[in-house]
Design a protein around this motif. Sequence first.
Motif, mmCIF file in Angstrom:
data_model
loop_
_atom_site.group_PDB
_atom_site.id
_atom_site.type_symbol
_atom_site.label_atom_id
_atom_site.label_comp_id
_atom_site.label_asym_id
_atom_site.label_seq_id
_atom_site.Cartn_x
_atom_site.Cartn_y
_atom_site.Cartn_z
ATOM 1 N N LEU A 173 0.808 -1.128 -0.009
ATOM 2 C CA LEU A 173 -0.014 0.016 -0.009
ATOM 3 C C LEU A 173 0.987 1.277 -0.051
ATOM 4 C CD1 LEU A 173 -2.776 -1.175 2.573
ATOM 5 C CD2 LEU A 173 -2.751 -1.192 0.117
ATOM 6 N N ALA A 174 1.982 1.174 0.899
ATOM 7 C CA ALA A 174 2.951 2.297 0.792
ATOM 8 C C ALA A 174 3.624 2.497 -0.690
ATOM 9 C CB ALA A 174 3.748 2.175 1.891
ATOM 10 N N LEU A 185 8.673 14.337 -2.246
ATOM 11 C CA LEU A 185 8.998 13.674 -0.944
ATOM 12 C C LEU A 185 9.239 12.163 -1.003
ATOM 13 C CD1 LEU A 185 6.306 15.645 0.797
ATOM 14 C CD2 LEU A 185 8.732 15.523 1.456
ATOM 15 N N GLN A 186 8.412 11.508 -2.033
ATOM 16 C CA GLN A 186 8.563 10.180 -2.472
ATOM 17 C C GLN A 186 9.696 9.904 -2.764
ATOM 18 O OE1 GLN A 186 5.052 9.872 -5.148
ATOM 19 N NE2 GLN A 186 3.916 8.935 -3.720
ATOM 20 N N GLU A 187 10.430 10.503 -3.664
ATOM 21 C CA GLU A 187 11.730 10.260 -4.338
ATOM 22 C C GLU A 187 12.983 10.364 -2.957
ATOM 23 O OE1 GLU A 187 12.252 8.957 -7.040
ATOM 24 O OE2 GLU A 187 10.538 9.478 -8.418
ATOM 25 N N GLU A 188 12.487 11.240 -2.351
ATOM 26 C CA GLU A 188 13.375 11.423 -1.175
ATOM 27 C C GLU A 188 13.241 10.445 0.271
ATOM 28 O OE1 GLU A 188 12.670 15.285 0.210
ATOM 29 O OE2 GLU A 188 13.512 16.201 -1.780
ATOM 30 N N GLY A 189 12.091 9.667 0.058
ATOM 31 C CA GLY A 189 11.804 8.632 0.940
ATOM 32 C C GLY A 189 11.440 9.417 2.338
ATOM 33 N N ALA A 190 10.823 10.535 2.241
ATOM 34 C CA ALA A 190 10.424 11.328 3.180
ATOM 35 C C ALA A 190 8.666 11.447 3.316
ATOM 36 C CB ALA A 190 11.035 12.713 3.237
#
Length: 413
Positions: free
Chosen positions: A259-260, A325-330
């Motif tokens: 899901l994440a 944010l997704q690409e940064e893992g944040a």
Amino acid sequence: MTDTNPSAYTTSGLERSDFLGLDSTLSAEDVAIRDRIRDFGEKHVLPIINEYWERAEFPEEILPALAELGVVGTFIEGYGCPGLTRRQAGLVAREMGRIDGSVNTFFGVHSNLCMGSIYILGSEEQRERWLPAMARLEKTGAFALTEPNHGSDSVSLETSARREGDTWVLNGHKRWIGNGHAGDVIVVYARDEGDGEVKAFVVEKVDGEYPAGYVPEVITGKIGKRAILQGDIVITDVRVPEENRLKNCSSFKDVNKVLAATRGGASYEAVGHAMAAFEIARSYALQREQFGSPLAAFQLVQEKLATMLSDVTHLQLLAHRMAQLQEEGAFTGPMASLIKMTTSRKALAICREARDMMGGNGLLLDNHVARHLTDMEVVSTYEGTDSVQALIVGREITGISAFTAKKSRTSDK
């Protein structure tokens, strides 16, 4: 005047709906993916989708062209999949949504949720076994998590799995399972009677038939997403071999990994619907005449268009930041909830405004906006309803969970 041109919003409206030029920040590869999806939609989907939507049938004829796009499997690397970045996967959802929500849902269920489950939770042998054929769309998939009594609280699912030697016996009921009535590969989540934890199992067709006890029925009577069919599935003593249990799923925490990995798709789709509705409304306002002038000449209409564009731009900026944010893992769950809540609310409002601006013509499928409007009603529900998203954000900003119902006691009088 009724505009029956299926490509009415594919040219001049595009640059208008990207008012701040956010797409100018995309890489050449990003733009190529975006443009491939647009071309696919204009050539293969828009000319036929309204007929399929009205009949409540999925347009299987588009599958060969969809497979040729090179985007099936999105974030998955290898096995014939493209290994897209999160931004690229988001662009696919945005552009699919801008064309049609039903096609986007089919793609998301097959490519992200089903294939993603196998990729994240399966063994190497299982990935090699299923993913290449699915990447070519030789086999289609479904993701069976939701149940009649468990949607947003799917962690409480009741479908059971009992091990008997090298076989698992599944029993339960799944509902709202996109492509669950026809998919070749169905990932079914069930609770292990042995340890109480959630496990994942692949139920697959053999010679075109499901195993005994897997009984799907298409849900009818929907007002939106009519061209993607959802199944109501009764599962009675369905026997699944141990080799079909996804080896890296041992609890619901593992389900959350899937899901994440796919979170944000609904928000990107909402942006696509909003862009389409604005583009359609703008095109219509320029063509439609009332009281001797184009609608676009009236102050009230210009104010409406300006407000719609402002909201579209707001959603695009949210999606832009989400990808960063997704690409940064944040990127966090509460962030996802805030963006899903906002994009759904505003995209739905934009679609409603576009429908209203078009008067009676806005009710006609030929003009597309009614399809986007009712499809947005569906988007507002999946990946968590508006209320659930608000409560997740509320819990984050107050530190208090409002999910557990507080039962008040009343004294007898």
